[in-house]
Scaffold this motif. Structure first.
Motif, PDB file in Angstrom:
ATOM      1  N   ARG A 108      58.430 -27.836  11.396  1.00 12.65           N
ATOM      2  CA  ARG A 108      57.334 -26.881  11.212  1.00 12.65           C
ATOM      3  C   ARG A 108      57.715 -25.800  10.187  1.00 12.65           C
ATOM      4  NH1 ARG A 108      55.966 -22.229  14.898  1.00 12.65           N
ATOM      5  NH2 ARG A 108      53.945 -21.476  14.148  1.00 12.65           N
ATOM      6  N   VAL A 109      58.964 -25.328  10.249  1.00  9.73           N
ATOM      7  CA  VAL A 109      59.414 -24.314   9.288  1.00  9.73           C
ATOM      8  C   VAL A 109      59.497 -24.910   7.886  1.00  9.73           C
ATOM      9  CG1 VAL A 109      61.288 -22.751   8.653  1.00  9.73           C
ATOM     10  CG2 VAL A 109      60.666 -23.033  11.068  1.00  9.73           C
ATOM     11  N   LEU A 110      60.032 -26.115   7.774  1.00 10.52           N
ATOM     12  CA  LEU A 110      60.116 -26.766   6.466  1.00 10.52           C
ATOM     13  C   LEU A 110      58.738 -26.962   5.853  1.00 10.52           C
ATOM     14  CD1 LEU A 110      62.805 -29.528   7.164  1.00 10.52           C
ATOM     15  CD2 LEU A 110      63.146 -27.323   6.051  1.00 10.52           C
ATOM     16  N   GLU A 111      57.798 -27.373   6.656  1.00 10.46           N
ATOM     17  CA  GLU A 111      56.435 -27.583   6.156  1.00 10.46           C
ATOM     18  C   GLU A 111      55.814 -26.264   5.705  1.00 10.46           C
ATOM     19  OE1 GLU A 111      53.143 -28.888   4.691  1.00 10.46           O
ATOM     20  OE2 GLU A 111      54.710 -30.267   5.359  1.00 10.46           O
ATOM     21  N   ALA A 112      56.071 -25.175   6.436  1.00  9.53           N
ATOM     22  CA  ALA A 112      55.542 -23.868   6.040  1.00  9.53           C
ATOM     23  C   ALA A 112      56.114 -23.432   4.697  1.00  9.53           C
ATOM     24  CB  ALA A 112      55.850 -22.824   7.114  1.00  9.53           C
TER      25      ALA A 112
END
Length: 392
Positions: A108-112
């Motif tokens: 989720r952090v990588l996608e953000a």
């Protein structure tokens, strides 16, 4: 951004927040202008460490301050949501390791980061530690041939003093110490091996501290307020955490995508505190004795019968100014340069995710009878984005 100070924030004012003092250099390129912690006493001590900053109680209060970057040095379970919030606000983020406490949280952090284009950096400072750099240099120079196996024994001698007295002992805040502490070592082993874990199997127990009934709620306290290194033996510990449902003894076997096999062993009730890495290749092996100044890395790459203390190569581990044998200031400088220029870094968000994913899979296995668990593949588009240096 050249010609002016980077405006920085620090979120989470526990012991690790002092890392950001390396970046608080007003009129010399960067300054900490905002700090954040929900605990008033932490805000007060934080202002002493960052005298030019203003204190806040909620990280969302920092989103509209025009910050160039932020250090997230919060407890582990408070990495994911603030990281996403800052990235979506266009602010570069330094996330203390681990990136998150689940594989899904990391993704989720990588996608953000990809969606927003804001720069993401993960604080795996051990890549900057002299002991690790010496081992990697020897491997790249071909001193032991092609790496085939690595194991790490992590003797966490301060386990009962540190990690079983506060939030670290609560799996809802860490997943496990196999992940929380192991993220460092797994990242190092991945780096030395040149690959990432695809499958994990593990066993572990709350073997010692679980039987201690003397408990204390340390909400709002820091390590410095409850550490007592004079405690010995481990069963004499007092004031352990009210919630204690993580293992104090863990053993994991990890299979990498490139065929390398790794083993990671972590014990929180040893009398000493250090890491021992053994790396075996097709033409020799190397091993560290001590992981800081005064220790050595030894390489054996000629035939012998029986153990010989005199290795073929012996390299002393040097010291340097700053935390973790100089690794912390180098880590911070790398982040600041990355914020300004987007330059290449030793640390890697993809590698940080791989370390968490390996620890998460191993923990899942550990709590399910040791059955092997596969690591979920990361979206290839995310991999490509970060391998390009976080550029579209």
């Amino acid at each position: 951004m050249s010609g002016k100070d980077l405006k920085l924030g620090v979120v989470g004012l526990g012991a690790r927040s002092k890392l950001a003092q390396n970046a608080d250099q007003p009129d010399q390129g960067s300054s900490v202008v905002a700090i954040c912690d929900p605990i008033p006493a932490s805000q007060e001590s934080g202002l002493a460490n960052f005298p030019g900053a203003k204190a806040y109680g909620d990280h969302r209060d920092l989103l509209d301050l025009g910050l160039d970057g932020v250090f997230l040095t919060t407890p582990d379970h408070l990495h994911e949501d603030p990281a996403v919030d800052f990235l979506e606000a266009g602010i570069a983020v330094f996330v203390e390791k681990p990136l998150a406490i689940t594989t899904e949280g990391c993704d989720r952090v990588l996608e953000a980061a990809r969606r927003s284009g804001a720069r993401l950096y993960v604080g795996h400072n051990m890549r900057h530690m002299p002991v690790v750099q010496i081992m990697r240099e020897q491997i790249l120079a071909g001193a032991i041939g092609e790496v085939k196996a690595i194991w790490c024994r992590h003797f966490v001698g301060h386990g009962g003093d540190f990690y079983f007295k506060d939030w670290h002992a609560d799996r809802s805040k860490t997943t496990s110490l196999l992940l929380q502490k192991g993220a460092h070592d797994i990242d190092v082993m991945h780096w030395l091996a040149g690959g990432y874990t695809t499958r994990a199997s593990a066993f572990g127990e709350l073997a010692v501290y679980g039987g201690i009934t003397d408990r204390t709620d340390r909400t709002g306290q820091r390590f410095s307020e409850f550490v007592d290194e004079a405690n010995w033996p481990p069963l004499e510990q007092k004031g352990l955490a009210p919630v204690m449902d993580v293992e104090d003894l863990s053993m994991a076997n990890l299979q990498l995508g490139n065929g390398v096999l790794m083993s990671y062993q972590q014990c929180h009730f040893t009398p000493d505190y250090w890491r021992n890495y053994t790396v075996i290749g097709t033409a020799g092996r190397l091993e560290n004795f001590g992981d800081g100044p005064g220790g050595v890395v030894k390489v054996w790459n000629s035939r012998r019968s029986g153990y010989r203390e005199d290795a073929d190569v012996v390299i002393e581990i040097p010291n340097a100014e700053g935390g973790h044998a100089g690794a912390d200031p180098r880590l911070v400088q790398e982040f600041l340069t990355f914020v300004r220029n987007g330059s290449a870094t030793l640390t890697s968000p993809i590698a940080a995710r791989a370390a968490v994913a390996a620890g998460h899979a191993a923990t899942t296995s550990l709590r399910n009878g040791g059955n092997p668990v596969d690591v979920p593949e990361l979206d290839p588009e995310l991999v490509a984005y970060f391998e390009r240096g976080q550029t579209s």
